[in-house]
Design a protein around this motif. Structure first.
Motif, PDB file in Angstrom:
ATOM      1  N   GLU A 108       0.326  -1.170   0.355  1.00 33.24           N
ATOM      2  CA  GLU A 108      -0.182  -0.012  -0.216  1.00 33.24           C
ATOM      3  C   GLU A 108       0.837   1.151  -0.064  1.00 33.24           C
ATOM      4  N   SER A 109       1.609   0.841   0.819  1.00 33.04           N
ATOM      5  CA  SER A 109       2.713   2.523   0.502  1.00 33.04           C
ATOM      6  C   SER A 109       3.604   2.563  -0.269  1.00 33.04           C
ATOM      7  N   VAL A 110       3.604   1.824  -1.246  1.00 37.64           N
ATOM      8  CA  VAL A 110       4.445   1.858  -2.595  1.00 37.64           C
ATOM      9  C   VAL A 110       3.466   2.198  -3.574  1.00 37.64           C
ATOM     10  N   ILE A 111       1.809   2.154  -3.573  1.00 37.30           N
ATOM     11  CA  ILE A 111       0.928   2.251  -4.016  1.00 37.30           C
ATOM     12  C   ILE A 111       0.724   4.152  -3.764  1.00 37.30           C
ATOM     13  N   SER A 112       0.574   4.282  -2.498  1.00 39.76           N
ATOM     14  CA  SER A 112       0.054   5.367  -2.955  1.00 39.76           C
ATOM     15  C   SER A 112       1.218   6.612  -2.724  1.00 39.76           C
ATOM     16  N   LYS A 113       2.325   6.336  -3.158  1.00 41.70           N
ATOM     17  CA  LYS A 113       4.081   6.650  -2.984  1.00 41.70           C
ATOM     18  C   LYS A 113       3.332   7.119  -4.968  1.00 41.70           C
ATOM     19  N   LEU A 114       2.852   6.340  -5.549  1.00 41.46           N
ATOM     20  CA  LEU A 114       2.232   6.138  -7.081  1.00 41.46           C
ATOM     21  C   LEU A 114       1.507   7.582  -7.607  1.00 41.46           C
ATOM     22  N   LYS A 115       0.434   6.917  -6.908  1.00 44.72           N
ATOM     23  CA  LYS A 115      -0.719   7.768  -6.901  1.00 44.72           C
ATOM     24  C   LYS A 115      -0.523   9.093  -5.892  1.00 44.72           C
ATOM     25  N   ALA A 116       0.688   9.352  -5.486  1.00 45.73           N
ATOM     26  CA  ALA A 116       0.956  10.712  -5.750  1.00 45.73           C
ATOM     27  C   ALA A 116       1.725  11.725  -6.916  1.00 45.73           C
ATOM     28  N   SER A 117       2.115  10.623  -6.959  1.00 47.82           N
ATOM     29  CA  SER A 117       3.816  11.452  -8.168  1.00 47.82           C
ATOM     30  C   SER A 117       2.218  11.991  -9.062  1.00 47.82           C
ATOM     31  N   GLY A 118       1.030  11.152  -9.177  1.00 46.30           N
ATOM     32  CA  GLY A 118       0.393  12.287 -10.332  1.00 46.30           C
ATOM     33  C   GLY A 118      -0.577  12.972  -9.860  1.00 46.30           C
ATOM     34  N   GLU A 119      -1.738  13.131 -10.959  1.00 47.57           N
ATOM     35  CA  GLU A 119      -2.669  13.911 -10.884  1.00 47.57           C
ATOM     36  C   GLU A 119      -3.854  12.729 -10.787  1.00 47.57           C
ATOM     37  N   MET A 120      -4.948  12.885 -10.062  1.00 44.52           N
ATOM     38  CA  MET A 120      -5.853  11.843 -10.063  1.00 44.52           C
ATOM     39  C   MET A 120      -7.249  12.172 -10.774  1.00 44.52           C
ATOM     40  N   GLY A 121      -7.775  14.002 -10.911  1.00 45.29           N
ATOM     41  CA  GLY A 121      -8.859  14.109 -11.044  1.00 45.29           C
ATOM     42  C   GLY A 121      -9.057  13.959 -12.632  1.00 45.29           C
ATOM     43  N   SER A 122      -9.596  14.402 -13.203  1.00 50.25           N
ATOM     44  CA  SER A 122     -10.192  14.291 -14.710  1.00 50.25           C
ATOM     45  C   SER A 122      -9.669  15.525 -15.478  1.00 50.25           C
ATOM     46  N   MET A 123      -9.087  14.691 -16.241  1.00 48.19           N
ATOM     47  CA  MET A 123      -7.990  15.355 -17.303  1.00 48.19           C
ATOM     48  C   MET A 123      -9.310  16.109 -18.844  1.00 48.19           C
ATOM     49  N   GLU A 124      -8.838  17.094 -18.807  1.00 46.42           N
ATOM     50  CA  GLU A 124      -9.557  17.241 -19.933  1.00 46.42           C
ATOM     51  C   GLU A 124      -8.995  16.652 -21.691  1.00 46.42           C
ATOM     52  N   ILE A 125      -7.522  16.654 -21.307  1.00 42.09           N
ATOM     53  CA  ILE A 125      -7.093  16.507 -22.838  1.00 42.09           C
ATOM     54  C   ILE A 125      -6.756  14.525 -22.834  1.00 42.09           C
ATOM     55  N   GLU A 126      -7.008  14.427 -23.474  1.00 46.18           N
ATOM     56  CA  GLU A 126      -6.412  12.874 -24.690  1.00 46.18           C
ATOM     57  C   GLU A 126      -5.201  12.307 -24.006  1.00 46.18           C
ATOM     58  N   PHE A 127      -4.638  11.336 -23.367  1.00 45.39           N
ATOM     59  CA  PHE A 127      -3.501  11.184 -23.162  1.00 45.39           C
ATOM     60  C   PHE A 127      -3.562   9.222 -23.092  1.00 45.39           C
ATOM     61  N   LYS A 128      -2.759   8.935 -23.862  1.00 46.05           N
ATOM     62  CA  LYS A 128      -2.515   7.321 -23.419  1.00 46.05           C
ATOM     63  C   LYS A 128      -0.740   7.039 -23.586  1.00 46.05           C
ATOM     64  N   ASN A 129      -0.438   5.860 -23.006  1.00 42.55           N
ATOM     65  CA  ASN A 129       0.624   5.657 -22.336  1.00 42.55           C
ATOM     66  C   ASN A 129       0.411   3.732 -22.642  1.00 42.55           C
ATOM     67  N   GLU A 130       1.619   3.738 -23.801  1.00 49.16           N
ATOM     68  CA  GLU A 130       1.672   2.385 -24.556  1.00 49.16           C
ATOM     69  C   GLU A 130       3.302   1.616 -23.690  1.00 49.16           C
ATOM     70  N   VAL A 131       2.679   0.551 -23.369  1.00 47.57           N
ATOM     71  CA  VAL A 131       4.278   0.296 -23.046  1.00 47.57           C
ATOM     72  C   VAL A 131       4.408  -0.578 -24.811  1.00 47.57           C
ATOM     73  N   LYS A 132       5.926  -0.561 -25.077  1.00 49.65           N
ATOM     74  CA  LYS A 132       6.169  -1.334 -26.432  1.00 49.65           C
ATOM     75  C   LYS A 132       7.085  -2.578 -26.243  1.00 49.65           C
ATOM     76  N   SER A 133       8.069  -2.414 -25.230  1.00 51.03           N
ATOM     77  CA  SER A 133       9.039  -2.938 -24.689  1.00 51.03           C
ATOM     78  C   SER A 133       9.049  -3.362 -23.412  1.00 51.03           C
ATOM     79  N   LEU A 134       9.160  -4.689 -22.949  1.00 48.32           N
ATOM     80  CA  LEU A 134       9.448  -5.028 -21.820  1.00 48.32           C
ATOM     81  C   LEU A 134      10.782  -5.572 -21.312  1.00 48.32           C
ATOM     82  N   HIS A 135      11.880  -5.383 -20.777  1.00 43.40           N
ATOM     83  CA  HIS A 135      12.713  -6.280 -20.589  1.00 43.40           C
ATOM     84  C   HIS A 135      13.168  -6.509 -18.649  1.00 43.40           C
ATOM     85  N   VAL A 136      13.056  -7.431 -17.763  1.00 41.96           N
ATOM     86  CA  VAL A 136      12.939  -7.203 -17.343  1.00 41.96           C
ATOM     87  C   VAL A 136      14.575  -7.804 -16.278  1.00 41.96           C
ATOM     88  N   TYR A 137      15.435  -7.855 -15.889  1.00 49.07           N
ATOM     89  CA  TYR A 137      17.025  -8.439 -15.418  1.00 49.07           C
ATOM     90  C   TYR A 137      16.758  -8.387 -14.510  1.00 49.07           C
TER      91      TYR A 137
END
Length: 158
Positions: A108-137
């Motif tokens: 929960e502490s990690v999630i609350s920190k991630l939530k705090a880093s971004g705006e949670m309200g409604s946005m008038e601008i259309e946006f999208k983030n898409e993961v194209k590739s992901l490598h885990v080492y």
């Protein structure tokens, strides 16, 4: 009578010689047994040393095998991959709800920190983030812990 004492003296000398040879033989056997006992004790010390060395080698091998399993664990890589994709594939509609997708994966502490880093309200601008590739080492830290380096390519659209 002289003959009797001479015979008795001869038998006494012969008995003393036999006892002397037996004493020397026994002393020699005793010395050989002590030498063999000392040699055996040295071998035992050497074998104990080798056993300790082999135990250390075995422990090192087991630790390295455990680390190898962690570092090549598809289960852990899959967990990290799914968690990051759940967090970083979003748009206007699911921006806030994406945290619900990973709440069973993150503290929960990690999630609350991630939530705090971004705006949670409604946005008038259309946006999208898409993961194209992901490598885990993965890199093992302890028997049951791993560090993960995540290389992620995303495409952000506004």
């Amino acid at each position: 009578m002289n003959k009797f004492f001479a015979t008795l003296l001869g038998l006494s000398i012969l008995a003393n010689m036999i006892l002397g040879f037996m004493y020397v033989g026994q002393k020699t056997m005793m010395t050989q047994a002590e030498d063999q006992n000392n040699e055996t004790k040295k071998e035992i010390v050497q074998l104990k040393s080798k056993v300790n060395e082999k135990d250390q080698d075995l422990n090192t091998f087991q630790r390295n095998a455990t680390y190898y399993e962690i570092e090549h664990s598809e289960e852990v890589k899959s967990f990290v991959d799914e968690t990051f994709r759940g967090l970083f594939n979003y748009d206007n509609k699911n921006y806030a709800a994406r945290f619900d997708q990973v709440k069973d994966r993150l503290a929960e502490s990690v999630i609350s920190k991630l939530k705090a880093s971004g705006e949670m309200g409604s946005m008038e601008i259309e946006f999208k983030n898409e993961v194209k590739s992901l490598h885990v080492y993965l890199s093992a830290v302890e028997k049951d812990q791993a560090k993960a380096l995540v290389m992620m390519e995303t495409q952000y659209s506004v």
